[in-house]
Design a protein around this motif. Structure first.
Motif, mmCIF file in Angstrom:
data_model
loop_
_atom_site.group_PDB
_atom_site.id
_atom_site.type_symbol
_atom_site.label_atom_id
_atom_site.label_comp_id
_atom_site.label_asym_id
_atom_site.label_seq_id
_atom_site.Cartn_x
_atom_site.Cartn_y
_atom_site.Cartn_z
ATOM 1 N N ALA A 351 0.833 -1.217 0.000
ATOM 2 C CA ALA A 351 0.000 0.000 0.000
ATOM 3 C C ALA A 351 0.861 1.258 0.000
ATOM 4 O O ALA A 351 0.476 2.286 -0.568
ATOM 5 C CB ALA A 351 -0.922 -0.003 1.227
ATOM 6 N N LYS A 355 1.028 3.903 -3.126
ATOM 7 C CA LYS A 355 0.466 5.194 -2.694
ATOM 8 C C LYS A 355 -1.033 5.132 -2.384
ATOM 9 O O LYS A 355 -1.815 5.992 -2.796
ATOM 10 C CB LYS A 355 0.751 6.287 -3.739
ATOM 11 C CG LYS A 355 2.255 6.522 -3.943
ATOM 12 C CD LYS A 355 2.513 7.731 -4.800
ATOM 13 C CE LYS A 355 3.945 8.213 -4.842
ATOM 14 N NZ LYS A 355 5.031 7.334 -4.500
ATOM 15 N N GLN A 356 -1.444 4.081 -1.688
ATOM 16 C CA GLN A 356 -2.857 3.960 -1.301
ATOM 17 C C GLN A 356 -3.106 4.783 -0.042
ATOM 18 O O GLN A 356 -2.337 4.711 0.917
ATOM 19 C CB GLN A 356 -3.219 2.480 -1.083
ATOM 20 C CG GLN A 356 -3.166 1.696 -2.385
ATOM 21 C CD GLN A 356 -3.330 0.199 -2.200
ATOM 22 O OE1 GLN A 356 -3.128 -0.343 -1.108
ATOM 23 N NE2 GLN A 356 -3.677 -0.498 -3.273
ATOM 24 N N ASP A 357 -4.168 5.557 -0.035
ATOM 25 C CA ASP A 357 -4.439 6.523 1.027
ATOM 26 C C ASP A 357 -5.372 5.926 2.087
ATOM 27 O O ASP A 357 -6.497 5.532 1.769
ATOM 28 C CB ASP A 357 -5.103 7.765 0.395
ATOM 29 C CG ASP A 357 -5.308 8.871 1.420
ATOM 30 O OD1 ASP A 357 -5.079 8.630 2.610
ATOM 31 O OD2 ASP A 357 -5.711 9.984 1.009
ATOM 32 N N ALA A 361 -9.674 4.819 2.282
ATOM 33 C CA ALA A 361 -9.774 3.342 2.195
ATOM 34 C C ALA A 361 -11.060 2.834 2.854
ATOM 35 O O ALA A 361 -11.589 3.449 3.776
ATOM 36 C CB ALA A 361 -8.571 2.704 2.867
ATOM 37 N N PHE A 365 -9.834 -2.759 3.356
ATOM 38 C CA PHE A 365 -8.426 -2.354 3.265
ATOM 39 C C PHE A 365 -7.710 -2.669 4.579
ATOM 40 O O PHE A 365 -6.618 -3.225 4.602
ATOM 41 C CB PHE A 365 -8.356 -0.852 2.953
ATOM 42 C CG PHE A 365 -6.953 -0.285 2.965
ATOM 43 C CD1 PHE A 365 -6.113 -0.429 1.871
ATOM 44 C CD2 PHE A 365 -6.465 0.403 4.084
ATOM 45 C CE1 PHE A 365 -4.819 0.096 1.885
ATOM 46 C CE2 PHE A 365 -5.185 0.927 4.098
ATOM 47 C CZ PHE A 365 -4.365 0.772 2.992
#
Length: 548
Positions: A351, A355-357, A361, A365
């Motif tokens: 993640a 660059k998963q925020d 989410a 997640f």
């Protein structure tokens, strides 16, 4: 009439508590002969079994309390009793167990393979430690898609093998295959994994440890205190020595209900008397241990990569090496450092690299968050022990985005605030965070810090654990950060946990740092630029994921 057979188990039970019975008759007095008396004193830990020095073939030294631990394991093994080594985290349970197996091998008593069951996240650690400390032991992993799937194939694969490593999940899934092997012993690591006695993995572990399966010793390792957890003790003792606490309904009536429901202290004393001989627990705070321990204990936490991490890592290496090979000379340096940073992020969590925020989410997640990273899984297991012991810990990372992700995940998991100090934290907020962590008895147990913002100028002696979740590839910078806790005013021993992802760039650079550290601690300057000047073939060796 013939006298009823009298076993060591009976003698132990009778001497462990007052008011015991034998053949349902009350025992009013019991006198042991000199030989039995000497054994019983050692069982009840009134007199320690003789310590054993490190056996021939063991590559390393044992501290005095570890020699006592090895002697204790060998003593219980001699009388065919299961043992629970419950030393505090950082006191070297792994080393003591490996020394015990090497002792058996050196004495030519290790005739058949030993099965060690552990959480997936620590398999790599076991493999590494065995290679380092007991190179004579032949170690095999029962893990991964290519593992033997039939009893015959497994028996063939185990010819000449001393130690087999597997996971709790596979113990349950492959029980029919593993069951057919004539193990010499079964060891369970992080034994709190079987505390729920009705869970399938607990039943599989207890079934495999059954004395009826042939002569096999049983050892449990755990860093969490077990002697005060009434409901969990039965599951542990049923694995180690089923006779000690009887079956579950008897245990529930005799101990669990009186103690948990009515606070019956005499039942609690009785229970502790029964299980005491089989549990060895030493604490870092114990004065006799303190003399044997350095002030700062550094632990390498070896972890693997989860499947998604592996895939992303290989893809990133492939694409980046091509681009770097084609790049003009002036851009190569920057691209090399960018690749190393990206690989470090993948070793932390996909993640972070993608660059998963966390703010946008959904619930799934966070549900899957730990499963996507071997590092997070291992971190959670260690923090579980830290939290249970009521200790406090500093967690360092060099990535602010990772700090935010981790903060959100840890807060959700433990339902308590985890402050995060990083570059954008105002001076007022920064001081308030430090004060609450240092001074407030009900303050947060975990404190996340970015290495740049929190690595200097802070006094955080309330922490007795320091975690370097990702590594700043410069020993001086890491040591500076560790010294936020390890400094004047620190009352406790400081445990420093350095995470290293096995087979990856993290492992290779860790090795390079160790070699450079021997020359001079600051040879690599204060940053990581020393890594940028590599040519493509050097870089390829550095970043390619090894199969091992």
């Amino acid at each position: 009439a013939a006298e009823p057979p009298f076993s060591l188990d009976d003698a132990l039970r009778i001497t462990g508590n007052e008011g015991e019975t034998l053949q349902r008759m009350p025992v009013h007095a019991f006198t042991a002969g000199p030989r039995l008396q000497a054994v019983l004193e050692q069982y009840h830990q009134q007199k320690a079994p003789d310590p054993l020095p490190a056996p021939p073939g063991f590559a390393g030294q044992l501290r005095p309390y570890q020699e006592r631990g090895l002697g204790w394991l060998a003593f219980l093994h001699r009388f065919d009793q299961g043992a629970c080594l419950a030393d505090d985290m950082g006191l070297g349970k792994t080393i003591q167990l490996l020394a015990f197996l090497q002792h058996l091998k050196a004495e030519e008593e290790l005739k058949r393979p030993v099965l060690l069951v552990a959480p997936t996240s620590v398999l790599t650690n076991w493999k590494r430690e065995a290679a380092a400390f007991t190179p004579d032991l032949v170690v095999n992993e029962h893990y991964g898609p290519r593992r033997p799937s039939s009893p015959d194939a497994l028996k063939k694969a185990l010819k000449g093998v001393d130690l087999v490593l597997t996971t709790y999940g596979l113990l349950q899934r492959d029980s029919e295959v593993l069951d057919k092997v004539d193990w010499q012993g079964v060891v369970i690591d992080e034994a709190q994994a079987i505390k729920n006695h009705t869970a399938k993995q607990s039943m599989a572990a207890r079934d495999l440890g059954r004395p009826g399966k042939g002569p096999r010793f049983r050892i449990a390792l755990t860093g969490t205190p077990v002697e005060n957890r009434v409901s969990e003790l039965w599951a542990l003792m049923d694995f180690l020595n089923p006779k000690v606490l009887g079956d579950e309904p008897f245990f529930r009536q005799r101990y669990r209900m009186p103690i948990e429901r009515y606070g019956d202290m005499s039942s609690l004393r009785d229970l502790k008397g029964r299980v005491g001989p089989f549990i060895l627990r030493r604490l870092k705070t114990d004065k006799s241990i303190i003399s044997d321990l350095p002030e700062k204990v550094e632990l390498s936490e070896w972890v693997g990569l989860a499947p998604e991490q592996k895939k992303l890592y290989n893809k990133t290496v492939e694409e980046s090496l091509d681009a770097i090979a084609r790049a003009p000379l002036g851009q190569k340096h920057g691209q090399v450092l960018a690749l190393l940073t990206k690989l470090k992020q993948i070793c932390n969590h996909p993640a972070l690299a993608l660059k998963q925020d966390p703010d946008t989410a959904d619930i799934s997640f966070f549900k899957e968050f730990a499963a996507r990273s071997a590092k997070v899984q291992r971190l959670e297991e260690i923090l579980e022990e830290v939290m249970e012991a009521g200790d406090r810990a500093l967690l360092f990372t060099q990535f602010a985005e990772w700090g935010h992700l981790l903060k959100a995940h840890l807060e959700q998991k433990w339902r308590q605030e985890v402050p995060f100090l990083y570059g954008n934290t105002s001076k007022v907020e920064r001081q308030a965070m430090v004060d609450r962590f240092q001074e407030d008895p009900r303050g947060p147990q975990l404190f996340l810090l970015s290495l740049k913002a929190g690595g200097v100028g802070l006094n955080l002696t309330r922490a007795s654990h320091v975690f370097h979740i990702d590594r700043w590839w410069n020993p001086a910078v890491e040591n500076q950060a560790t010294d936020r806790a390890y400094r004047i005013g620190q009352q406790n021993r400081v445990m420093v946990h350095k995470f290293i992802t096995s087979g990856s760039v993290e492992e290779r650079i860790d090795r390079m740092i160790k070699e450079k550290s021997k020359l001079a601690e600051d040879i690599v300057g204060s940053g990581e630029d020393w890594l940028g000047g590599m040519d493509v073939s050097q870089l390829k060796d550095l970043v390619t994921l090894s199969e091992d």
